[in-house]
Design an enzyme around this catalytic site. Structure first.
Site, PDB file in Angstrom:
ATOM      1  N   HIS A 191      12.839  23.711  99.206  1.00  0.00           N
ATOM      2  CA  HIS A 191      13.778  24.779  98.825  1.00  0.00           C
ATOM      3  C   HIS A 191      14.076  25.651 100.023  1.00  0.00           C
ATOM      4  O   HIS A 191      14.254  26.854  99.900  1.00  0.00           O
ATOM      5  CB  HIS A 191      13.187  25.673  97.739  1.00  0.00           C
ATOM      6  CG  HIS A 191      12.696  24.916  96.568  1.00  0.00           C
ATOM      7  ND1 HIS A 191      11.405  24.526  96.435  1.00  0.00           N
ATOM      8  CD2 HIS A 191      13.356  24.459  95.490  1.00  0.00           C
ATOM      9  CE1 HIS A 191      11.267  23.861  95.297  1.00  0.00           C
ATOM     10  NE2 HIS A 191      12.434  23.812  94.715  1.00  0.00           N
ATOM     11  N   ASP A 251       0.958  50.006  89.365  1.00  0.00           N
ATOM     12  CA  ASP A 251       1.683  48.737  89.248  1.00  0.00           C
ATOM     13  C   ASP A 251       2.938  48.927  88.391  1.00  0.00           C
ATOM     14  O   ASP A 251       2.859  49.471  87.287  1.00  0.00           O
ATOM     15  CB  ASP A 251       0.776  47.691  88.598  1.00  0.00           C
ATOM     16  CG  ASP A 251       1.541  46.418  88.317  1.00  0.00           C
ATOM     17  OD1 ASP A 251       1.986  45.783  89.292  1.00  0.00           O
ATOM     18  OD2 ASP A 251       1.739  46.084  87.133  1.00  0.00           O
TER      19      ASP A 251
HETATM   20  P1  ADP Z   1       8.897  39.642  90.223  1.00  0.00           P
HETATM   21  O1  ADP Z   1       7.488  39.913  90.664  1.00  0.00           O
HETATM   22  O2  ADP Z   1       9.146  38.195  89.939  1.00  0.00           O
HETATM   23  O3  ADP Z   1       9.920  40.291  91.132  1.00  0.00           O
HETATM   24  P2  ADP Z   1       9.145  41.903  88.401  1.00  0.00           P
HETATM   25  O4  ADP Z   1       9.366  42.726  89.636  1.00  0.00           O
HETATM   26  O5  ADP Z   1      10.124  42.089  87.294  1.00  0.00           O
HETATM   27  O6  ADP Z   1       9.027  40.360  88.766  1.00  0.00           O
HETATM   28  O7  ADP Z   1       7.716  42.239  87.795  1.00  0.00           O
HETATM   29  C1  ADP Z   1       6.622  42.557  88.592  1.00  0.00           C
HETATM   30  C2  ADP Z   1       5.456  42.837  87.665  1.00  0.00           C
HETATM   31  O8  ADP Z   1       5.077  41.647  86.999  1.00  0.00           O
HETATM   32  C3  ADP Z   1       4.211  43.290  88.383  1.00  0.00           C
HETATM   33  O9  ADP Z   1       4.239  44.687  88.603  1.00  0.00           O
HETATM   34  C4  ADP Z   1       3.099  42.901  87.429  1.00  0.00           C
HETATM   35  O10 ADP Z   1       2.813  43.914  86.487  1.00  0.00           O
HETATM   36  C5  ADP Z   1       3.702  41.753  86.669  1.00  0.00           C
HETATM   37  N1  ADP Z   1       3.055  40.483  87.017  1.00  0.00           N
HETATM   38  C6  ADP Z   1       3.208  39.734  88.132  1.00  0.00           C
HETATM   39  N2  ADP Z   1       2.453  38.609  88.053  1.00  0.00           N
HETATM   40  C7  ADP Z   1       1.800  38.689  86.864  1.00  0.00           C
HETATM   41  C8  ADP Z   1       0.874  37.851  86.167  1.00  0.00           C
HETATM   42  N3  ADP Z   1       0.482  36.697  86.697  1.00  0.00           N
HETATM   43  N4  ADP Z   1       0.417  38.252  84.952  1.00  0.00           N
HETATM   44  C9  ADP Z   1       0.830  39.418  84.401  1.00  0.00           C
HETATM   45  N5  ADP Z   1       1.713  40.231  84.998  1.00  0.00           N
HETATM   46  C10 ADP Z   1       2.189  39.880  86.200  1.00  0.00           C
END
Ligand code: ADP
Ligand code: MG
Length: 585
Positions: A217, A552
């Site tokens: 990718h 977070d």
């Molecule tokens: P991305 O990380 O794909 O950009 P978002 O920014 O919408 O998605 O969401 C980030 C949030 O996702 C993090 O702050 C965390 O709370 C949650 N997150 C990331 N990985 C996991 C996981 N494996 N299990 C639970 N929550 C997770």
């Protein structure tokens, strides 16, 4: 450069439409991908493959008797959404269960994983085997972290042949796991690849050089080397793969030289000849090899070598016939066309008839989602800022896209003639959320809302025990899919205290409203405390130190949503008449 398109945004969809038109004898289009257009014996295991588009023949070109039953097809280099995988698998299911198999990438794992939870919850037994063949992406003792590249073909081929031979889901899964464990690949690129409509390639290789160990990718390689001769390249690929062979490797191997997009077949053949000589010189027997384009990366100039270490059982299924648009082997009797209308009707037949009381509860579920939307929209910027500290800054916009789509889908479901149960409202909402939101949190929220909907079902009233089971199912969907542990600094750090406080309060005799208020307060405290943690999961992990001192984003959005649902529910309990009007709004 990719040059043939009207609108680059429609490239993947329009290319797939044309592929189906050109291969009607093999495949039919369904929402989210393609399924075989020929009859499938009843009870056969359905091997459902898939991933982003741009890798042809992977994945749609590998659908046909003896290989895949269906392929879920995402956008260019992007995972198909969970709802797409779900619909494709449902259309492919012939009563023998579903094996999902795809390359190991975070987005695919979340979306296929969510589809798997949903298929299993509906009684369609579904398993997953990830392809992890790329030796450049992690050391051998962490083989489960490796990416999937051209090894897709060996795993799909053997699983597909086993399904065709009538083996059951346990055996097809077992053979796919073993094939993956015995498959190794390594790739090189001489130039990058460019997405349709983009004006620059995803990466470049300096002139006169070669990049070793790249992804499919546009993930750049692990090291650059001066361009070798063909003999030197053959030697490099063979020696690295032999150094990584499985502990129980025998002496019979399948060798696959795979073109990644724009290397001429003549060049691939030239290299294959040299590779085969080296393998024979190492005391190996090369069995039914392949040389050509099997898993590509758009217009990338590059190639990979794959070795599959056979045993008797794997050799039997590798050698079995297959007949697909892009991969044919041996002779298979031709199959009659399948009656597609039946499969479509099956997907549509999920329509239910809720009682008026269940339909009222469905409308209340939609009203709760509107509250969730409002609180997300109010805090969109704050959530984006928090995610920008160590993530990619899209948490606010991703949550907003997801929840807006969820509200629209929930309202559409509830507006059905006769209304819809909470199960129907929430499964429609969860599916829409994960399809529109993208990102990790979108897949997790979508899946959790679907799980909550399935737990609530189609009933006229709910007890405190039902509420606890629903909250537990919501949390379990997130932990099962995301596999984060408490302390990893994710939404799980707010979610589990919420679940525990809710269940404890109910056990202690609290009302649902009071339990919700206690749980929301616990989520808030726990979300604030994530500021002291270092992220161990998700995109923020590489920037762990920067994240210290900031909570977070996923935990914060969860706590905000919990507080709003609690306020809404307690307001409704205090004033049921007002709330009824709200539910009808
Ligand atoms: P991305 O990380 O794909 O950009 P978002 O920014 O919408 O998605 O969401 C980030 C949030 O996702 C993090 O702050 C965390 O709370 C949650 N997150 C990331 N990985 C996991 C996981 N494996 N299990 C639970 N929550 C997770
Ligand atoms: Mg993000």
């Amino acid at each position: 450069m990719t040059q043939i398109f009207d609108n680059p945004a429609d490239f993947a969809d329009e290319a797939l439409d044309g592929f189906v038109a050109a291969n009607r004898g093999y495949v039919a289009r369904v929402d989210g991908g393609v399924v075989r257009s020929t009859e499938v014996p009843a009870g056969q295991v359905a091997l459902v493959v898939g991933g982003g588009s741009g890798h042809y023949p992977a994945f749609a070109g590998l659908v046909g008797p003896g290989l895949a039953a269906a392929s879920a097809c995402g956008n260019m280099f992007a995972s198909p959404a969970a709802g797409q995988v779900y619909r494709v698998a449902k259309a492919a299911n012939a009563g023998g269960g579903v094996l999902l198999s795809y390359g190991n990438y975070a987005g695919d794992v979340l979306h296929f994983g969510q589809a798997q939870l949903r298929l299993n919850a509906e009684g369609i037994e579904t398993r997953t085997v990830l392809v992890t063949d790329d030796i450049a992406s992690a050391p051998l003792d962490q083989i489960e972290k490796r990416r999937g590249i051209a090894g897709d073909l060996t795993v799909f081929k053997i699983a597909g042949a086993a399904a065709e031979a009538g083996l059951d889901l346990d055996d097809v899964e077992r053979l796919a796991i073993r094939t993956n464990y015995r498959t190794r690949s390594l790739g090189v690129a001489f130039d990058g690849c460019t997405l349709p409509g983009a004006d620059a390639p995803l990466f470049t290789v300096p002139a006169g050089h070669m990049s070793l160990g790249l992804g499919i990718h546009g993930e750049p390689g692990i090291s650059d080397h001066p361009m070798p001769t063909a003999s030197e390249l053959a030697e490099l690929l063979v020696s690295q793969l032999l150094a990584d062979k499985p502990h129980d490797a025998g002496s019979r191997v399948v060798a696959i030289v795979n073109g990644l997009g724009t290397v001429k077949y003549d060049e691939l053949f030239l290299l294959f000849g040299k590779i085969e000589k080296l393998l024979v010189a190492a005391g190996l027997t090369v069995v039914e090899p392949e040389c050509g384009e099997l898993v590509t990366s758009l217009d990338m100039s590059g190639l990979s070598l794959t070795l599959l270490w056979l045993d008797d059982e794997l050799e039997q299924y590798w050698a079995a016939p297959a007949d697909t648009p892009a991969f044919r082997k041996g002779n298979l009797a031709s199959r009659p066309a399948r009656q597609m209308a039946a499969a479509d009707a099956e997907v549509a037949s999920a329509v239910e008839r809720p009682t008026p009381a269940a339909a009222e509860l469905g409308r209340q579920a939609a009203a709760v989602l509107r509250q969730v939307r409002d609180v997300v929209v109010e805090h969109e910027e704050e959530l984006g800022r928090l995610d920008a500290v160590a993530g990619d800054g899209d948490h606010g916009i991703g949550m907003r896209r997801g929840v807006e789509a969820a509200v629209t889908a929930a309202e559409q479901a509830a507006a059905n003639d006769g209304g819809a149960s909470p199960a129907r409202v929430l499964t429609a909402a969860g599916e829409a959320w994960s399809e529109r939101a993208g990102g990790t949190s979108g897949a997790l929220w979508g899946s959790a809302i679907i799980a909550a909907g399935l737990a609530l079902g189609n009933r006229d009233s709910y007890s405190g025990g039902d509420a606890a089971a629903t909250v537990t199912a919501f949390a379990a969907a997130i932990t099962e899919l995301g596999k984060a542990d408490p302390g990893d600094k994710t939404m799980v750090d707010a979610l589990l205290p919420f679940r525990d406080a809710f269940c404890t309060a109910l056990d202690g005799g609290a009302s649902a409203g009071d339990a919700l208020a206690a749980a929301a307060a616990a989520a808030r405290t726990a979300a604030d405390r994530t500021a002291d943690l270092r992220p161990l999961k998700g995109r923020a992990r590489p920037l762990a130190e920067k994240s210290l001192g900031h909570p977070d984003p996923g935990a914060v959005s969860f706590a905000l949503i919990a507080a709003r649902i609690s306020a809404h529910t307690n307001g409704r309990l205090a004033n049921p008449e007002l709330a009824k009007q709200g539910a009808q709004a």
